[in-house]
Design an enzyme around this catalytic site. Structure first.
Site, mmCIF file in Angstrom:
data_model
loop_
_atom_site.group_PDB
_atom_site.id
_atom_site.type_symbol
_atom_site.label_atom_id
_atom_site.label_comp_id
_atom_site.label_asym_id
_atom_site.label_seq_id
_atom_site.Cartn_x
_atom_site.Cartn_y
_atom_site.Cartn_z
ATOM 1 C CG LEU A 50 135.386 25.899 154.563
ATOM 2 C CD1 LEU A 50 136.089 27.110 155.145
ATOM 3 C CD2 LEU A 50 134.650 26.261 153.310
ATOM 4 C CB VAL A 75 141.733 20.744 149.664
ATOM 5 C CG1 VAL A 75 141.237 21.716 148.629
ATOM 6 C CG2 VAL A 75 141.330 21.215 151.064
ATOM 7 C CB SER A 76 140.596 15.322 152.089
ATOM 8 O OG SER A 76 140.040 14.681 150.953
ATOM 9 C CE LYS A 120 146.174 33.736 143.340
ATOM 10 N NZ LYS A 120 146.238 32.843 142.152
ATOM 11 C CG ASP A 174 145.844 34.817 132.943
ATOM 12 O OD1 ASP A 174 145.775 35.523 131.918
ATOM 13 O OD2 ASP A 174 145.761 35.280 134.090
#
Length: 616
Positions: free
Chosen positions: A309, A313-314, A358, A449
């Site tokens: 996983l 994001v390493s 979050k 957003d």
């Protein structure tokens, strides 16, 4: 070949049938939904069957749905993600479900899966074979209006809308956590489906009615995921090696000579490799000890997350703290409701520091990649993240912003505490934050957003932009996957899917109107706020009564001292809301225009001190 010809003939028959009559079932193009909602898209699951020859392993199914094998193996109760599958083996595949506008009068609920067209692929074949009727070719046509179904190019990307639904408020109150998408088979009945998923016949009927036909999607309400009993499949043994028969003495001599030559070459190769390995070992010992000091730290980080996983994001490991899931569970009392701020955001103390945590049921690597590029005082700061390998949840840990969202201040009794100077300062803070992501990041970042609930106020009532979950790095792109909040969405994005910084400018214009009027971006009748400003600045006999009546009631006591400043802000808002995005101002121009207000030259702190407003 015979099956392919049959499928093509079936497709042609259905197409000709559709020319003469309308489809009997309204669900052929999808399940309608309402865009008048402020909740984020939900993660849900679809039921998928392993099938030969292409989908008998998790990597193949994961590639189809753009997921890792672990994200499928965990909810499907498969202990080894590398194990082969058997035909018809039950799988639960997570998908991100949202309400998507199709045209001005229609929106359908689906999870958009990107699929690259290969040779002989058609909408019908892919919908019925690869996606097992979890969508329909009619829905694919609707979602991809720019493509010609009868003239698909190999390599073109098509969005296949997987039918799904998010639980509504009533269903959530009945403890429904997921509505699992299941395609009804001819041998099924509601009783067998209820038993399979641990649901009840009545709850299934309540959601779907009782007139569902085979190969239509049934949404099965469950309070928790079912635990499937999975078969144990051993890896296939390698085929036996065929015996070699040498018939002549001449062949035997050649084989012996070849064997001797290979043996000598092998010995020399081993000798060379040994010498090279010894040389490398000696060099590593002489490269210094600083790397040895780093190893315990890196290994400690890797222990907290699953390696598979963390691949995406390493790059973030050095910039952000990697929290352990145990820290988050303890900080939020196992994510108890008493720690819930809003949506899926919790508050909790870690080592004496208060954070906003979050919880995401989806891969957050895109949001992480964008957040690591930005650093500005008017953006909520990301402190770290955590990925739980047990359930593939991702957690983003932000700085805690004491006074909550601008929306909660404007649209409650507390709006009376927001003076015009405070509102104006909030507007400039947000404009500065947007200017930074639009002008000072490469490539530019589009938030997508901007709304009052995504603007947070700190202890000094200074504004920070939050929630980059929909943000996109790069602009001037076209998308068919329309996301956002009704009332803030720019017209060109809603109709044509155009993504640019000017869509943030439009949304910011709506926020300015909220600051001035104290009204919601969309009212209970579904009328958007920006449609009510036509002629608002027109004066009659030098009178500005219409603007005064339109202002927030709590601000009228400050009039007439602020009327010029209010008029200036409204004029900026109207410019931001121009239907032609090319004619909207840039955030640089907006910051300059807002700062021209005379009210900014006085000290805002005289109206407010940190101790005056109690943080929630």
């Amino acid at each position: 070949m015979k099956n392919r010809v049959l499928c093509i003939l079936t497709t042609l028959f259905l197409y000709l049938l559709g020319c003469d009559s309308q489809p009997e079932e309204p669900t052929t193009t999808g399940y309608t939904c309402s865009l008048n909602q402020t909740t984020s898209p939900c993660q849900t699951y679809v039921y998928y069957r392993a099938m030969a020859p292409d989908f008998l392993d998790l990597p193949s199914v994961g590639d189809l749905f753009s997921l890792s094998r672990l994200m499928i193996s965990k909810p499907s109760n498969i202990s080894s993600p590398s194990s082969p599958l058997v035909p018809s083996q039950s799988l639960l595949v997570p998908v991100q479900c949202s309400c998507n506008r199709i045209n001005s009068s229609m929106a359908i609920s689906y999870a958009g899966i990107n699929f690259t067209i290969k040779k002989d692929d058609t909408y019908y074949l892919v919908s019925t074979n690869q996606f097992q009727n979890l969508t329909s070719f009619q829905s694919v046509i609707v979602v991809n209006p720019t493509l010609v179904p009868t003239n698909l190019t190999i390599g073109v990307n098509v969005i296949f809308p997987i039918f799904c639904k998010c639980p509504d408020k009533t269903q959530v109150e009945k403890q429904t956590k997921y509505l699992i998408s299941y395609v009804l088979q001819p041998s099924d009945n509601f009783s067998s489906i209820a038993t399979k998923f641990g649901s009840s016949v009545q709850s299934i009927i309540d959601v779907n009615g009782n007139n569902i036909k085979p190969f239509q999607t049934v949404f099965v309400p469950v309070s928790r995921l079912p635990i499937f009993t999975q078969p144990v499949v051993a890896a296939a043994a390698p085929p036996p090696t065929a015996p070699v028969s040498i018939k002549t003495s001449e062949n035997k001599g050649k084989v012996r000579g070849l064997s001797a030559g290979l043996g000598i070459c092998g010995f020399l190769l081993i000798l060379v490799c040994g010498l090279w390995g010894y040389r490398e070992t000696m060099m590593k010992k002489n490269r210094g000890k600083y790397r040895d000091e780093e190893k315990p730290q890196m290994s400690q980080k890797k222990k907290t997350v699953d390696v598979h996983l963390m691949d995406d994001v390493s790059d973030c490991l050095d910039k952000y703290r990697v929290f352990g899931i145990d820290e988050l569970v303890e900080a939020t009392d196992n994510f108890d409701e008493k720690c819930l701020l809003q949506g899926s955001v919790y508050k909790g103390y870690i080592n004496g520091i208060l954070y906003a945590i979050k919880k995401m049921k989806w891969n957050a690597c895109e949001e992480l990649k964008i957040l690591q590029k930005v650093n500005h005082g008017n953006l909520v700061k990301l402190e770290g993240f955590c990925i739980d390998p047990e359930d593939a949840n991702c957690y983003l840990i932000y700085e805690y912003v004491e006074n909550g969202s601008l929306h909660s201040w404007l649209h409650s009794s507390r709006s009376e505490q927001l003076t015009w100077k405070m509102r104006l300062r909030v507007a400039i803070d947000v404009a500065n934050g947007l200017q930074y992501i639009h002008e000072h990041t490469q490539p530019r970042v589009v938030h997508k957003d901007i709304k009052s609930s995504n603007i947070l106020l700190d202890g000094y009532m200074r504004a920070k932009i939050a929630n980059f979950g929909l943000a996109k790095s790069g602009c001037n792109a076209i998308t068919m996957h329309i996301v956002g909040t009704q009332g803030y969405i720019a017209p060109e994005y809603l109709t044509d899917g155009v993504v640019s910084t000017k869509m943030d400018v439009f949304s910011f214009g709506v926020v300015l109107l909220e600051l001035v009027s104290g009204r919601e971006a969309i009212n209970e009748e579904g009328k958007v706020l920006w449609s009510t400003v036509d002629g608002i600045l027109e004066k009659k006999d030098g009178n500005t009564e219409r603007l005064i009546e339109w202002m927030d009631e709590s601000l009228r006591s400050e009039e007439p001292n602020l009327i010029e400043s209010v008029a200036n802000v409204v004029s900026v808002a109207i410019a931001c809301l121009h239907r032609d995005p090319a004619r909207r101002p840039s955030m640089v121009d907006i910051v300059y225009a807002l700062c021209k207000s005379d009210d900014l030259f006085s000290d805002v702190s005289q109206d407010f001190s940190p101790g005056l407003v109690v943080a929630r």
